[in-house]
Design a protein around this motif. Structure first.
Motif, PDB file in Angstrom:
ATOM      1  N   ASN A   1     -51.924  44.734 -57.093  1.00  0.00           N
ATOM      2  CA  ASN A   1     -50.700  44.405 -56.365  1.00  0.00           C
ATOM      3  C   ASN A   1     -50.995  44.442 -54.869  1.00  0.00           C
ATOM      4  N   ILE A   2     -50.539  43.442 -54.146  1.00  0.00           N
ATOM      5  CA  ILE A   2     -50.668  43.436 -52.687  1.00  0.00           C
ATOM      6  C   ILE A   2     -49.277  43.629 -52.107  1.00  0.00           C
ATOM      7  N   TRP A   3     -49.078  44.782 -51.469  1.00  0.00           N
ATOM      8  CA  TRP A   3     -47.754  45.167 -50.970  1.00  0.00           C
ATOM      9  C   TRP A   3     -47.790  45.366 -49.455  1.00  0.00           C
ATOM     10  N   GLY A   4     -46.618  45.290 -48.861  1.00  0.00           N
ATOM     11  CA  GLY A   4     -46.478  45.569 -47.439  1.00  0.00           C
ATOM     12  C   GLY A   4     -46.555  47.061 -47.159  1.00  0.00           C
ATOM     13  N   ALA A   5     -46.752  47.404 -45.884  1.00  0.00           N
ATOM     14  CA  ALA A   5     -46.931  48.804 -45.491  1.00  0.00           C
ATOM     15  C   ALA A   5     -45.713  49.662 -45.832  1.00  0.00           C
ATOM     16  N   ASP A   6     -44.530  49.039 -45.899  1.00  0.00           N
ATOM     17  CA  ASP A   6     -43.315  49.807 -46.197  1.00  0.00           C
ATOM     18  C   ASP A   6     -43.251  50.246 -47.659  1.00  0.00           C
ATOM     19  N   HIS A   7     -44.182  49.792 -48.484  1.00  0.00           N
ATOM     20  CA  HIS A   7     -44.200  50.160 -49.904  1.00  0.00           C
ATOM     21  C   HIS A   7     -45.203  51.270 -50.216  1.00  0.00           C
ATOM     22  N   HIS A   8     -45.813  51.832 -49.195  1.00  0.00           N
ATOM     23  CA  HIS A   8     -46.869  52.816 -49.431  1.00  0.00           C
ATOM     24  C   HIS A   8     -46.372  53.982 -50.289  1.00  0.00           C
ATOM     25  N   GLY A   9     -45.171  54.453 -50.008  1.00  0.00           N
ATOM     26  CA  GLY A   9     -44.633  55.587 -50.745  1.00  0.00           C
ATOM     27  C   GLY A   9     -44.229  55.266 -52.168  1.00  0.00           C
ATOM     28  N   TYR A  10     -44.248  53.995 -52.510  1.00  0.00           N
ATOM     29  CA  TYR A  10     -43.808  53.552 -53.843  1.00  0.00           C
ATOM     30  C   TYR A  10     -44.948  53.617 -54.864  1.00  0.00           C
ATOM     31  N   ILE A  11     -46.180  53.698 -54.366  1.00  0.00           N
ATOM     32  CA  ILE A  11     -47.344  53.623 -55.247  1.00  0.00           C
ATOM     33  C   ILE A  11     -47.351  54.746 -56.273  1.00  0.00           C
ATOM     34  N   CYS A  12     -47.118  55.974 -55.801  1.00  0.00           N
ATOM     35  CA  CYS A  12     -47.251  57.133 -56.675  1.00  0.00           C
ATOM     36  C   CYS A  12     -46.280  57.074 -57.848  1.00  0.00           C
ATOM     37  N   ARG A  13     -45.036  56.642 -57.593  1.00  0.00           N
ATOM     38  CA  ARG A  13     -44.052  56.621 -58.679  1.00  0.00           C
ATOM     39  C   ARG A  13     -44.357  55.538 -59.713  1.00  0.00           C
ATOM     40  N   VAL A  14     -44.897  54.395 -59.251  1.00  0.00           N
ATOM     41  CA  VAL A  14     -45.261  53.345 -60.208  1.00  0.00           C
ATOM     42  C   VAL A  14     -46.455  53.784 -61.054  1.00  0.00           C
ATOM     43  N   LYS A  15     -47.440  54.396 -60.419  1.00  0.00           N
ATOM     44  CA  LYS A  15     -48.593  54.900 -61.170  1.00  0.00           C
ATOM     45  C   LYS A  15     -48.164  55.993 -62.155  1.00  0.00           C
ATOM     46  N   ALA A  16     -47.221  56.830 -61.740  1.00  0.00           N
ATOM     47  CA  ALA A  16     -46.712  57.875 -62.634  1.00  0.00           C
ATOM     48  C   ALA A  16     -46.079  57.241 -63.868  1.00  0.00           C
TER      49      ALA A  16
ATOM     50  N   VAL B   1     -53.472  49.043 -55.794  1.00  0.00           N
ATOM     51  CA  VAL B   1     -52.484  48.571 -54.825  1.00  0.00           C
ATOM     52  C   VAL B   1     -53.158  48.439 -53.466  1.00  0.00           C
ATOM     53  N   MET B   2     -53.155  47.222 -52.937  1.00  0.00           N
ATOM     54  CA  MET B   2     -53.665  46.972 -51.599  1.00  0.00           C
ATOM     55  C   MET B   2     -52.473  46.939 -50.641  1.00  0.00           C
ATOM     56  N   ILE B   3     -52.527  47.745 -49.608  1.00  0.00           N
ATOM     57  CA  ILE B   3     -51.443  47.810 -48.625  1.00  0.00           C
ATOM     58  C   ILE B   3     -51.817  46.983 -47.403  1.00  0.00           C
ATOM     59  N   LEU B   4     -50.935  46.070 -47.057  1.00  0.00           N
ATOM     60  CA  LEU B   4     -51.125  45.227 -45.872  1.00  0.00           C
ATOM     61  C   LEU B   4     -50.412  45.844 -44.682  1.00  0.00           C
ATOM     62  N   GLN B   5     -51.150  46.080 -43.626  1.00  0.00           N
ATOM     63  CA  GLN B   5     -50.518  46.586 -42.410  1.00  0.00           C
ATOM     64  C   GLN B   5     -49.797  45.454 -41.666  1.00  0.00           C
ATOM     65  N   MET B   6     -49.029  45.828 -40.682  1.00  0.00           N
ATOM     66  CA  MET B   6     -48.129  44.901 -40.003  1.00  0.00           C
ATOM     67  C   MET B   6     -48.886  43.850 -39.189  1.00  0.00           C
ATOM     68  N   VAL B   7     -48.190  42.745 -38.928  1.00  0.00           N
ATOM     69  CA  VAL B   7     -48.711  41.673 -38.083  1.00  0.00           C
ATOM     70  C   VAL B   7     -47.882  41.607 -36.817  1.00  0.00           C
ATOM     71  N   SER B   8     -48.555  41.549 -35.685  1.00  0.00           N
ATOM     72  CA  SER B   8     -47.874  41.356 -34.401  1.00  0.00           C
ATOM     73  C   SER B   8     -48.386  40.063 -33.775  1.00  0.00           C
ATOM     74  N   LEU B   9     -47.458  39.208 -33.384  1.00  0.00           N
ATOM     75  CA  LEU B   9     -47.819  37.950 -32.737  1.00  0.00           C
ATOM     76  C   LEU B   9     -47.835  38.114 -31.226  1.00  0.00           C
ATOM     77  N   TYR B  10     -48.866  37.548 -30.600  1.00  0.00           N
ATOM     78  CA  TYR B  10     -48.960  37.585 -29.146  1.00  0.00           C
ATOM     79  C   TYR B  10     -49.158  36.176 -28.606  1.00  0.00           C
ATOM     80  N   GLN B  11     -48.508  35.895 -27.495  1.00  0.00           N
ATOM     81  CA  GLN B  11     -48.689  34.612 -26.807  1.00  0.00           C
ATOM     82  C   GLN B  11     -48.623  34.878 -25.312  1.00  0.00           C
ATOM     83  N   GLY B  12     -49.607  34.363 -24.600  1.00  0.00           N
ATOM     84  CA  GLY B  12     -49.665  34.640 -23.176  1.00  0.00           C
ATOM     85  C   GLY B  12     -49.759  36.121 -22.868  1.00  0.00           C
ATOM     86  N   GLY B  13     -50.373  36.854 -23.788  1.00  0.00           N
ATOM     87  CA  GLY B  13     -50.517  38.295 -23.608  1.00  0.00           C
ATOM     88  C   GLY B  13     -49.266  39.096 -23.899  1.00  0.00           C
TER      89      GLY B  13
END
Length: 555
Positions: free
Chosen positions: A334-349, A363-375
């Motif tokens: 499963n590839i989940w967003g960073a906000d799902h990190h705490g959900y892993i243990c209960r699903v595995k349980a 479970v692979m956790i994806l960290q956040m993306v920040s967009l930058y333009q012109g610094g």
């Protein structure tokens, strides 16, 4: 058998001889894994097999390593050296490099394929965004990484299915219906209070407008519960179609689209809860049903059926994972967003509570993306409708750049996405740098054709050992390591390694191109260098294909 497989076999045979000679005991020796050292002076390959074997062999790892080295006598091996606490560094003879280049040319587009996965059935579930609005850049990272992981695992010999879990049940669908309803009424001149948990995006207004355009005011006479039910279905159908369109535009396809509703409608959620009750892992308290998840490592027990009889999201997720394992997958990712990190243990349980092995869920956790333009940071906000959508990002920087930038960093690190860099046609832009290498090679063959110069019809007739310049040797060594790079990246679930590899190979090619003339040199050398760049082109194209990025012939 390629040189990597030959070396693994030779290490295994040397270890067996050492055991037979009584140097150390066999025990349960680990798998032999080769790595490519980060620096040339440490050899072509290295292994920590001796260190991994120490406990089972009941011997100092340096003793084990030296015993293996003493029993290696392969004709293609220049030397093997003991290093540090028990590493073995291997140095290949130069002749083997030309055999490797010949095998690359012979393999063609199949070069890099490995049998690492041994046909293991793997399901990769990713994106799975709520069908309530457009995909945003965070979803884009999941889409790029997930699809690249699927490609990578397939290249490494796994049998893979890509799946999207459609969250088409629960509160978010009620909120979608209420939001479309409010906008529909507003468009028809009715005063209405917008729902507190409604979706504010421009796309909701567009959906309501399309309903008005097609059906006019006919829904005004319908009782609100019926109208909401209609708008839920119309909204879901439209949003799901838009999601699929955005994903296809991004080069992402799924083998299975799995509807959450089917779990409820088929009785799978109720049946799963009954199973867990019957084996003592669900109990009643305060009118609700609770999963005894603390028995399997969770920090507290979790509600699966509320006191009003309505299942929680967790209940559906448990039933969904039961369905996954019932389909016979050896491994579920499963590839989940960073906000799902705490959900892993209960699903595995829950997986353990059902009698499955929770270690077979990754479970692979994806960290956040920040967009930058012109610094400057580009703000994103779903609720205000001002968020940058995936389709807008693709329009801004192109599909290839967007995919590459999403993939090129490890998933466990936050990604700062530089829009200006992604759009630039310069060597600082990594995807442009790699694609330019592929296009440059294509241009060499166009020049040959334009000049009426012959290209060898069969690479096995070309004298390859004439390639002795350091830039040529570096290219051959780098390409020879591509199968192991695929194997290692697949084992680590790390498609970013392929992005890094492709960039490094492109850099070596550009160095070679600037140092070594190809067209117009001695015909024997010209043929050998054409063979070399053909292999480079093949390897770059395969790397980019794994990443889902195009390999253009012109730029």
């Amino acid at each position: 058998m390629d040189i990597r497989q030959q070396l693994i076999a030779a290490i295994g045979q040397a270890a067996a001889k050492a055991v037979a000679d009584g140097v150390f005991s066999a025990g349960q020796l680990p798998e032999i894994v080769l790595e490519v050292p980060p620096q040339k002076e440490f050899g072509d390959y290295a292994t920590n097999f001796a260190m991994q074997s120490a406990k089972a062999a009941k011997k100092n790892p340096r003793v084990i390593a030296q015993a293996i080295i003493d029993r290696l006598s392969e004709p293609w091996l220049e030397k093997a050296l003991l290093a540090g606490p028990g590493f073995i560094n291997f140095y290949l003879k130069s002749d083997i490099l030309y055999q490797e280049l010949a095998s690359i040319l012979a393999a063609g587009e199949n070069f890099g394929q490995t049998t690492t996965g041994q046909g293991e059935r793997v399901q990769v579930e990713f994106v799975s965004a709520n069908p309530t609005g457009p995909l945003h850049v965070g979803h884009g990272r999941g889409a790029a990484v997930g699809s690249a992981l699927v490609n990578l695992l397939r290249a490494a010999g796994y049998k893979v299915e890509a799946e999207y879990y459609i969250n088409d049940a629960g509160n978010q669908m009620d909120n979608l219906a209420a939001s479309v309803n409010a906008r529909y009424l507003e468009l028809l001149g009715k005063k209405v209070e917008f729902p507190e948990d409604g979706y504010h995006g421009r796309d909701i207004i567009d959906t309501a407008q399309r309903i008005v355009d097609k059906y006019g005011a006919q829904y005004l006479s319908m009782p609100e519960p019926e109208r909401l039910a209609e708008f839920k279905e119309l909204g879901l159908k439209e949003k799901l179609a838009a999601l699929k369109e955005d994903l296809e535009q991004f080069g992402v396809t799924f083998d299975v689209w799995f509807s959450e509703r089917t779990l409820h409608n088929s009785g799978a959620v109720a049946a799963t809860c009954e199973l867990l009750q019957s084996n003592g892992n669900i109990y009643g308290k305060e009118g609700a049903l609770w999963l005894k998840s603390t028995a399997y490592g969770d920090d507290k027990d979790r509600v699966v059926i509320r006191d009003n009889g309505v299942p929680t999201y967790l209940a559906a997720d448990i039933a969904y994972h039961r369905d996954k394992f019932a389909r016979g997958f050896d491994r579920v990712i499963n590839i989940w967003g960073a906000d799902h990190h705490g959900y892993i243990c209960r699903v595995k349980a829950a997986i353990n509570a059902m009698g499955y092995n929770a270690d077979h869920l990754e479970v692979m956790i994806l960290q956040m993306v920040s967009l930058y333009q012109g610094g400057q940071l580009v703000k994103m906000s779903k609720r205000t409708g001002q968020g940058v959508t995936l389709s807008e990002l693709i329009e801004e920087v192109g599909r290839d750049a967007a995919r590459f930038f999403f993939i090129m960093r490890s998933t466990d690190s936050q990604l700062d996405f530089d829009l200006d860099l992604a759009k630039s046609h310069s060597n600082e832009n990594p995807v442009y740098y790699i694609q330019y290498a592929h296009a440059r090679i294509a241009s060499i063959f166009r020049q040959m054709a334009d000049a009426g110069l012959p290209v060898p019809g069969a690479w096995d007739q070309v004298k390859l050992d004439i390639l002795t310049e350091q830039a040529e040797i570096d290219l051959i060594k780098k390409m020879a390591k591509f199968p192991e790079e695929i194997a290692s990246a697949a084992r680590e679930r790390a498609p970013h390694r392929i992005a890094r590899y492709a960039h490094e190979l492109a850099g070596m090619f550009h160095t070679f191109y600037n140092q070594c003339r190809i067209i117009g040199v001695d015909p024997t050398l010209q043929a050998a260098r054409l063979a070399l760049v053909t292999a480079v082109q093949t390897t770059i194209k395969k790397s980019l294909a794994i990443l889902g990025v195009a390999a253009p012939d012109k730029m």
